[in-house]
Design a protein around this motif. Structure first.
Motif, PDB file in Angstrom:
ATOM      1  N   ASP A  46       0.830  -1.198   0.000  1.00  0.00           N
ATOM      2  CA  ASP A  46       0.000   0.000   0.000  1.00  0.00           C
ATOM      3  C   ASP A  46       0.872   1.257   0.000  1.00  0.00           C
ATOM      4  O   ASP A  46       1.648   1.496   0.927  1.00  0.00           O
ATOM      5  CB  ASP A  46      -0.917  -0.019   1.225  1.00  0.00           C
ATOM      6  N   LYS A  47       0.736   2.065  -1.025  1.00  0.00           N
ATOM      7  CA  LYS A  47       1.535   3.282  -1.143  1.00  0.00           C
ATOM      8  C   LYS A  47       1.181   4.302  -0.062  1.00  0.00           C
ATOM      9  O   LYS A  47       2.022   5.112   0.328  1.00  0.00           O
ATOM     10  CB  LYS A  47       1.355   3.886  -2.532  1.00  0.00           C
ATOM     11  N   ILE A  48      -0.024   4.284   0.414  1.00  0.00           N
ATOM     12  CA  ILE A  48      -0.425   5.224   1.472  1.00  0.00           C
ATOM     13  C   ILE A  48       0.328   4.922   2.757  1.00  0.00           C
ATOM     14  O   ILE A  48       0.780   5.833   3.454  1.00  0.00           O
ATOM     15  CB  ILE A  48      -1.954   5.195   1.667  1.00  0.00           C
ATOM     16  N   VAL A  49       0.511   3.644   3.069  1.00  0.00           N
ATOM     17  CA  VAL A  49       1.267   3.277   4.265  1.00  0.00           C
ATOM     18  C   VAL A  49       2.705   3.761   4.139  1.00  0.00           C
ATOM     19  O   VAL A  49       3.288   4.291   5.096  1.00  0.00           O
ATOM     20  CB  VAL A  49       1.225   1.754   4.503  1.00  0.00           C
ATOM     21  N   ILE A  50       3.285   3.622   2.964  1.00  0.00           N
ATOM     22  CA  ILE A  50       4.652   4.098   2.738  1.00  0.00           C
ATOM     23  C   ILE A  50       4.719   5.614   2.922  1.00  0.00           C
ATOM     24  O   ILE A  50       5.628   6.138   3.576  1.00  0.00           O
ATOM     25  CB  ILE A  50       5.144   3.692   1.330  1.00  0.00           C
ATOM     26  N   ALA A  51       3.755   6.338   2.367  1.00  0.00           N
ATOM     27  CA  ALA A  51       3.731   7.796   2.510  1.00  0.00           C
ATOM     28  C   ALA A  51       3.579   8.206   3.969  1.00  0.00           C
ATOM     29  O   ALA A  51       4.255   9.144   4.426  1.00  0.00           O
ATOM     30  CB  ALA A  51       2.597   8.383   1.670  1.00  0.00           C
ATOM     31  N   MET A  52       2.722   7.504   4.709  1.00  0.00           N
ATOM     32  CA  MET A  52       2.540   7.813   6.129  1.00  0.00           C
ATOM     33  C   MET A  52       3.842   7.595   6.891  1.00  0.00           C
ATOM     34  O   MET A  52       4.247   8.433   7.713  1.00  0.00           O
ATOM     35  CB  MET A  52       1.418   6.953   6.718  1.00  0.00           C
ATOM     36  N   ALA A  53       4.505   6.483   6.616  1.00  0.00           N
ATOM     37  CA  ALA A  53       5.757   6.173   7.303  1.00  0.00           C
ATOM     38  C   ALA A  53       6.850   7.177   6.944  1.00  0.00           C
ATOM     39  O   ALA A  53       7.622   7.609   7.819  1.00  0.00           O
ATOM     40  CB  ALA A  53       6.202   4.756   6.966  1.00  0.00           C
ATOM     41  N   LEU A  54       6.922   7.559   5.680  1.00  0.00           N
ATOM     42  CA  LEU A  54       7.937   8.529   5.266  1.00  0.00           C
ATOM     43  C   LEU A  54       7.715   9.897   5.914  1.00  0.00           C
ATOM     44  O   LEU A  54       8.673  10.569   6.305  1.00  0.00           O
ATOM     45  CB  LEU A  54       7.963   8.659   3.745  1.00  0.00           C
ATOM     46  N   LEU A  55       6.458  10.302   6.029  1.00  0.00           N
ATOM     47  CA  LEU A  55       6.169  11.566   6.724  1.00  0.00           C
ATOM     48  C   LEU A  55       6.637  11.511   8.176  1.00  0.00           C
ATOM     49  O   LEU A  55       7.220  12.467   8.695  1.00  0.00           O
ATOM     50  CB  LEU A  55       4.672  11.867   6.681  1.00  0.00           C
ATOM     51  N   ARG A  56       6.377  10.381   8.832  1.00  0.00           N
ATOM     52  CA  ARG A  56       6.805  10.230  10.226  1.00  0.00           C
ATOM     53  C   ARG A  56       8.333  10.184  10.342  1.00  0.00           C
ATOM     54  O   ARG A  56       8.900  10.724  11.283  1.00  0.00           O
ATOM     55  CB  ARG A  56       6.186   8.971  10.843  1.00  0.00           C
ATOM     56  N   CYS A  57       8.998   9.560   9.367  1.00  0.00           N
ATOM     57  CA  CYS A  57      10.469   9.527   9.374  1.00  0.00           C
ATOM     58  C   CYS A  57      11.044  10.930   9.194  1.00  0.00           C
ATOM     59  O   CYS A  57      12.016  11.304   9.864  1.00  0.00           O
ATOM     60  CB  CYS A  57      10.993   8.599   8.286  1.00  0.00           C
ATOM     61  N   CYS A  58      10.441  11.705   8.299  1.00  0.00           N
ATOM     62  CA  CYS A  58      10.879  13.097   8.115  1.00  0.00           C
ATOM     63  C   CYS A  58      10.679  13.899   9.390  1.00  0.00           C
ATOM     64  O   CYS A  58      11.545  14.689   9.790  1.00  0.00           O
ATOM     65  CB  CYS A  58      10.128  13.745   6.961  1.00  0.00           C
ATOM     66  N   SER A  59       9.554  13.698  10.023  1.00  0.00           N
ATOM     67  CA  SER A  59       9.272  14.396  11.273  1.00  0.00           C
ATOM     68  C   SER A  59      10.282  14.010  12.355  1.00  0.00           C
ATOM     69  O   SER A  59      10.783  14.866  13.083  1.00  0.00           O
ATOM     70  CB  SER A  59       7.853  14.073  11.738  1.00  0.00           C
TER      71      SER A  59
END
Length: 91
Positions: A6-19
């Motif tokens: 799921d690309k949405i899960v990847i996007a959510m995780a990447l946002l949290r990693c950036c944060s």
């Protein structure tokens, strides 16, 4: 390492990693400058970033659930997010 379809899960995780990277960088900057005034300014900037990231990640999650969750449950989730913000905004 990880396989996520799921690309949405990847996007959510990447946002949290950036944060998280931003938070860690801010902590090191506070230590580097070593002044309370500067640390407080850095912390104030982080106070704006945290809620923004939470809203973005929650929005992505809701978009991912849009076709899988009923409208009433989506309303309950949105009400929960609204209550979180209401709760933290009151003294």
């Amino acid at each position: 390492m990880f396989y996520v379809a799921d690309k949405i899960v990847i996007a959510m995780a990447l946002l949290r990693c950036c944060s998280a990277s931003l938070e860690l960088t801010a902590a090191f900057l506070m230590i580097k400058f070593g002044r309370v005034e500067t640390a407080l300014k850095i912390n104030a900037l982080l106070a704006m970033v945290g809620p923004t990231v939470m809203v973005l990640v929650t929005t992505l999650g809701l978009v991912g659930l849009a076709g899988k969750v009923s409208l009433s449950k989506m309303g309950i989730i949105l009400a929960g997010v609204a209550l979180i913000f209401y709760g933290i905004s009151r003294p």
